[in-house]
Motif scaffolding. Structure first.
Motif, PDB file in Angstrom:
ATOM      1  N   SER A 137      -8.681  55.841  -1.534  1.00  0.00           N
ATOM      2  CA  SER A 137      -7.862  54.652  -1.300  1.00  0.00           C
ATOM      3  C   SER A 137      -6.407  55.038  -1.075  1.00  0.00           C
ATOM      4  CB  SER A 137      -7.979  53.698  -2.486  1.00  0.00           C
ATOM      5  OG  SER A 137      -7.134  52.585  -2.332  1.00  0.00           O
ATOM      6  N   ASP A 138      -5.923  56.015  -1.847  1.00  0.00           N
ATOM      7  CA  ASP A 138      -4.536  56.447  -1.717  1.00  0.00           C
ATOM      8  C   ASP A 138      -4.270  57.169  -0.392  1.00  0.00           C
ATOM      9  OD1 ASP A 138      -4.107  55.387  -4.200  1.00  0.00           O
ATOM     10  OD2 ASP A 138      -4.247  57.310  -5.262  1.00  0.00           O
ATOM     11  N   GLU A 139      -5.342  57.704   0.221  1.00  0.00           N
ATOM     12  CA  GLU A 139      -5.199  58.423   1.490  1.00  0.00           C
ATOM     13  C   GLU A 139      -5.096  57.481   2.683  1.00  0.00           C
ATOM     14  OE1 GLU A 139      -5.078  61.688   2.432  1.00  0.00           O
ATOM     15  OE2 GLU A 139      -4.806  62.258   0.335  1.00  0.00           O
ATOM     16  N   VAL A 140      -5.533  56.252   2.508  1.00  0.00           N
ATOM     17  CA  VAL A 140      -5.634  55.329   3.626  1.00  0.00           C
ATOM     18  C   VAL A 140      -4.333  54.550   3.780  1.00  0.00           C
ATOM     19  CG1 VAL A 140      -6.930  53.381   4.588  1.00  0.00           C
ATOM     20  CG2 VAL A 140      -8.104  55.141   3.267  1.00  0.00           C
ATOM     21  N   ASP A 141      -3.873  54.442   5.011  1.00  0.00           N
ATOM     22  CA  ASP A 141      -2.623  53.723   5.284  1.00  0.00           C
ATOM     23  C   ASP A 141      -2.874  52.226   5.403  1.00  0.00           C
ATOM     24  OD1 ASP A 141      -1.235  56.118   5.304  1.00  0.00           O
ATOM     25  OD2 ASP A 141      -1.613  56.428   7.440  1.00  0.00           O
ATOM     26  N   LEU A 142      -3.615  51.694   4.479  1.00  0.00           N
ATOM     27  CA  LEU A 142      -3.914  50.269   4.420  1.00  0.00           C
ATOM     28  C   LEU A 142      -3.914  49.846   2.963  1.00  0.00           C
ATOM     29  CD1 LEU A 142      -6.969  50.130   6.878  1.00  0.00           C
ATOM     30  CD2 LEU A 142      -4.689  49.259   7.366  1.00  0.00           C
ATOM     31  N   GLU A 152     -10.718  63.242   4.037  1.00  0.00           N
ATOM     32  CA  GLU A 152      -9.821  62.949   5.149  1.00  0.00           C
ATOM     33  C   GLU A 152     -10.566  62.219   6.272  1.00  0.00           C
ATOM     34  OE1 GLU A 152      -6.555  62.704   7.661  1.00  0.00           O
ATOM     35  OE2 GLU A 152      -6.657  63.160   5.513  1.00  0.00           O
ATOM     36  N   GLN A 153     -11.760  62.691   6.578  1.00  0.00           N
ATOM     37  CA  GLN A 153     -12.542  62.050   7.637  1.00  0.00           C
ATOM     38  C   GLN A 153     -12.904  60.618   7.269  1.00  0.00           C
ATOM     39  OE1 GLN A 153     -16.135  64.127   8.665  1.00  0.00           O
ATOM     40  NE2 GLN A 153     -16.778  62.602  10.176  1.00  0.00           N
ATOM     41  N   LEU A 154     -13.325  60.419   6.015  1.00  0.00           N
ATOM     42  CA  LEU A 154     -13.693  59.076   5.578  1.00  0.00           C
ATOM     43  C   LEU A 154     -12.469  58.160   5.555  1.00  0.00           C
ATOM     44  CD1 LEU A 154     -15.837  57.132   4.625  1.00  0.00           C
ATOM     45  CD2 LEU A 154     -15.535  58.001   2.298  1.00  0.00           C
ATOM     46  N   ALA A 155     -11.308  58.699   5.187  1.00  0.00           N
ATOM     47  CA  ALA A 155     -10.083  57.896   5.174  1.00  0.00           C
ATOM     48  C   ALA A 155      -9.767  57.370   6.569  1.00  0.00           C
ATOM     49  CB  ALA A 155      -8.921  58.730   4.643  1.00  0.00           C
ATOM     50  N   ARG A 156      -9.942  58.225   7.555  1.00  0.00           N
ATOM     51  CA  ARG A 156      -9.684  57.778   8.927  1.00  0.00           C
ATOM     52  C   ARG A 156     -10.707  56.731   9.354  1.00  0.00           C
ATOM     53  NH1 ARG A 156      -6.377  60.618   7.320  1.00  0.00           N
ATOM     54  NH2 ARG A 156      -5.732  58.511   6.781  1.00  0.00           N
ATOM     55  N   THR A 157     -11.973  56.896   8.933  1.00  0.00           N
ATOM     56  CA  THR A 157     -13.014  55.915   9.263  1.00  0.00           C
ATOM     57  C   THR A 157     -12.686  54.566   8.651  1.00  0.00           C
ATOM     58  OG1 THR A 157     -14.698  57.647   9.372  1.00  0.00           O
ATOM     59  CG2 THR A 157     -15.477  55.380   9.065  1.00  0.00           C
ATOM     60  N   VAL A 158     -12.232  54.570   7.403  1.00  0.00           N
ATOM     61  CA  VAL A 158     -11.874  53.326   6.712  1.00  0.00           C
ATOM     62  C   VAL A 158     -10.706  52.645   7.421  1.00  0.00           C
ATOM     63  CG1 VAL A 158     -10.900  52.403   4.576  1.00  0.00           C
ATOM     64  CG2 VAL A 158     -12.772  54.055   4.476  1.00  0.00           C
ATOM     65  N   GLU A 159      -9.713  53.429   7.832  1.00  0.00           N
ATOM     66  CA  GLU A 159      -8.563  52.861   8.545  1.00  0.00           C
ATOM     67  C   GLU A 159      -8.996  52.202   9.850  1.00  0.00           C
ATOM     68  OE1 GLU A 159      -4.875  55.749   7.165  1.00  0.00           O
ATOM     69  OE2 GLU A 159      -5.840  56.048   9.104  1.00  0.00           O
ATOM     70  N   GLU A 160      -9.814  52.917  10.608  1.00  0.00           N
ATOM     71  CA  GLU A 160     -10.242  52.405  11.916  1.00  0.00           C
ATOM     72  C   GLU A 160     -11.088  51.142  11.783  1.00  0.00           C
ATOM     73  OE1 GLU A 160     -12.245  55.667  13.730  1.00  0.00           O
ATOM     74  OE2 GLU A 160     -10.430  56.915  13.834  1.00  0.00           O
ATOM     75  N   ALA A 161     -11.912  51.082  10.716  1.00  0.00           N
ATOM     76  CA  ALA A 161     -12.780  49.922  10.525  1.00  0.00           C
ATOM     77  C   ALA A 161     -12.054  48.757   9.864  1.00  0.00           C
ATOM     78  CB  ALA A 161     -13.995  50.314   9.684  1.00  0.00           C
ATOM     79  N   GLY A 162     -10.859  49.019   9.309  1.00  0.00           N
ATOM     80  CA  GLY A 162     -10.118  47.951   8.639  1.00  0.00           C
ATOM     81  C   GLY A 162     -10.796  47.448   7.386  1.00  0.00           C
ATOM     82  N   VAL A 163     -11.474  48.348   6.644  1.00  0.00           N
ATOM     83  CA  VAL A 163     -12.192  47.955   5.434  1.00  0.00           C
ATOM     84  C   VAL A 163     -11.199  47.580   4.336  1.00  0.00           C
ATOM     85  CG1 VAL A 163     -13.722  48.776   3.610  1.00  0.00           C
ATOM     86  CG2 VAL A 163     -14.196  49.363   5.993  1.00  0.00           C
TER      87      VAL A 163
END
Length: 322
Positions: free
Chosen positions: A267-272, A238-249
């Motif tokens: 990947s499925d956790e990220v809203d991107l 969950e923490q990494l998913a939020r980091t990925v979202e914020e960084a726009g990876v």
């Protein structure tokens, strides 16, 4: 008659002497034909050693293609080869977690063991469960692999013999040149990626040296550790998913030799719209595969990273290497 009696004995002694003399060069030839026996733990270093020694030594590579260096095992025959080798060349820095007993047994038999990672400029893991311990994945930096070649050639001369060191000098020089060219090629590919897009999320912490050498930022890993034997918690994902979202990876990079289930779950956790792209991070493929050699592995990874992070700005060098 008395003067001629000793002649048969003299003739017999001469024949025995000649027979013994004939055996000496045969024995010498047999010894000269014996090749040094070198055992290498990982297939990445195995490819390097084979490029250095060519036909001047017998090289046994323990790790099979597409295997995991953290967990692979060996056969009883291979364990025996370790204990009778002239030199064992390993990665070290805790990488070959499943071979510690075999390496100790070989040392107890008097076999010299070279842990290459202990002779290069190692860095520590910065984050995760392995933080503060040495990172064994130095091969992701081609410049450090030049240092590794120097370390290996020195050990071959000291532990196996000066004759071998002299014989492989031309191939060692040639391979160093190829590594220097590889380093420049990857640098050119990296420069085609905008600085703000050079953010890596990987399956585990494996690209620290690559990031340091080519100015990338590792913002997280699915397995928060330097080993594939670790397991993430739901909170870690969950923490990494939020980091990925914020960084726009745009892409998460997974190990080609490992199941991608966890990377896909992230990947499925990220809203991107985030892709999962495999890299040859821990192992070579079969010889005919895309990463059949260390140099092929590095160029393929650089091209995939460039395509994953900045698909519209990949360099011409990267396009040719896909």
């Amino acid at each position: 008659m008395h003067g001629s009696a000793p002649r048969p004995q003299t003739l017999r002694l001469s024949a025995a002497t000649l027979a013994l003399a004939a055996l000496v060069p045969l024995a010498a030839c047999a010894g000269a034909d014996d090749e040094p026996s070198i055992v290498v733990t990982t297939n990445i270093l195995g490819d390097v050693v084979e490029n250095l020694v060519g036909d001047d030594a017998e090289v046994t590579v323990l790790m099979k293609p597409n295997a995991d260096p953290h967990s692979f095992g060996i056969s009883a025959k291979e364990a025996g080869a370790m204990e009778s080798a002239d030199l064992i060349i390993g990665n070290g820095l805790g990488l070959e977690e499943g071979l510690s007993t075999n390496l100790d047994n070989a040392r107890s038999e008097g076999v010299p063991v070279l842990a290459v990672g202990e002779h290069i400029d190692a860095i520590d893991y910065a984050t995760g469960g392995s933080a503060g311990t040495p990172d064994p994945h130095f091969w992701t930096d081609p410049a450090r692999m030049v240092d590794a070649v120097d370390t290996i050639t020195s050990a071959l001369g000291e532990e196996v013999g000066a004759d071998l060191a002299e014989a492989i000098e031309p191939s060692a020089d040639s391979y160093r040149d190829r590594l220097i060219a590889l380093d420049s090629e990857i640098e050119a590919i990296a420069e085609g990626i905008p600085a703000g897009d050079r953010k890596l999320v990987t399956n585990h912490h494996v690209f620290g040296y690559f990031a340091e050498r080519f100015d990338f930022e590792v913002i997280g890993a699915v397995l928060p550790s330097g080993t594939t034997l670790a397991s993430p918690s739901a909170a870690d994902l969950e923490q990494l998913a939020r980091t990925v979202e914020e960084a726009g990876v745009a892409t998460i990079f997974a190990d080609s030799s490992q199941p991608q289930r966890l990377a896909q779950a992230l990947s499925d956790e990220v809203d991107l719209d985030v892709d999962v792209t495999p890299l040859f991070s821990e192992s070579l493929t079969e010889a005919e595969g895309e990463a059949g050699t260390y140099i092929d592995m590095q160029t393929a990874n650089a091209a995939r990273i460039a395509e994953g992070l900045a698909p519209n700005t990949i360099t011409e060098t990267g396009k040719r290497e896909q």
